[in-house]
Enzyme design. Sequence first.
Site, PDB file in Angstrom:
ATOM      1  N   HIS A 115      49.991  90.880 -44.046  1.00  0.00           N
ATOM      2  CA  HIS A 115      48.894  90.626 -43.112  1.00  0.00           C
ATOM      3  C   HIS A 115      49.229  89.406 -42.274  1.00  0.00           C
ATOM      4  O   HIS A 115      49.759  88.419 -42.793  1.00  0.00           O
ATOM      5  CB  HIS A 115      47.578  90.387 -43.859  1.00  0.00           C
ATOM      6  CG  HIS A 115      47.156  91.566 -44.657  1.00  0.00           C
ATOM      7  ND1 HIS A 115      46.580  92.667 -44.080  1.00  0.00           N
ATOM      8  CD2 HIS A 115      47.276  91.832 -45.984  1.00  0.00           C
ATOM      9  CE1 HIS A 115      46.340  93.566 -45.021  1.00  0.00           C
ATOM     10  NE2 HIS A 115      46.768  93.082 -46.183  1.00  0.00           N
ATOM     11  N   TYR A 146      44.897  86.688 -34.739  1.00  0.00           N
ATOM     12  CA  TYR A 146      46.128  87.454 -34.933  1.00  0.00           C
ATOM     13  C   TYR A 146      47.310  86.945 -34.110  1.00  0.00           C
ATOM     14  O   TYR A 146      48.421  87.441 -34.274  1.00  0.00           O
ATOM     15  CB  TYR A 146      45.883  88.929 -34.594  1.00  0.00           C
ATOM     16  CG  TYR A 146      44.811  89.545 -35.456  1.00  0.00           C
ATOM     17  CD1 TYR A 146      45.028  89.783 -36.809  1.00  0.00           C
ATOM     18  CD2 TYR A 146      43.559  89.875 -34.925  1.00  0.00           C
ATOM     19  CE1 TYR A 146      44.038  90.337 -37.612  1.00  0.00           C
ATOM     20  CE2 TYR A 146      42.573  90.436 -35.717  1.00  0.00           C
ATOM     21  CZ  TYR A 146      42.820  90.661 -37.056  1.00  0.00           C
ATOM     22  OH  TYR A 146      41.845  91.206 -37.845  1.00  0.00           O
TER      23      TYR A 146
END
Length: 156
Positions: A99, A23
């Site tokens: 995302h 991430y």
Amino acid sequence: MGSIYVFHGVNIHLLGTREPEIYGKMTLEEINQKIRFMAEQNSQKVECRQTNHEGVMVDWITALNPDDFLIINPGAWTHSSYALFDAIKGVGVPALEVHLSNIYARETFRAHSVIAGSCMGQISGLGSDSYLLALAYALEFQRFRDHEGIKNEEDK
């Protein structure tokens, strides 16, 4: 002109420390700062919110107006929340699913989004730039809609 909202879902508040190899190292607040800066550069206000409670997210979505625009990163709800799907469809707000990671290059269960069918499109795999690309689209969509009087995709 409607407002632009960025809603972050479950566990997104852990950005910067949660699996940074997937991430990234940027925190949620840093991402929100980038989003707000880009919006300000385009004379648009944007509201960013995060929750770990699905019902709260549903309440936020159902409070939107059809002339608003939603950018949503549902987090793990992407793969399981028909409640979010129904809320987005029910309100009729134009929405983009976002995302940070490429959900199609990860675990098999992540490759299916139950949210996608309620959204105009999806941007994934580009880190925090996924949000900025979604915001760029939202800004243009709002400008076009305001000039052409278009309410949403179904009205075309």
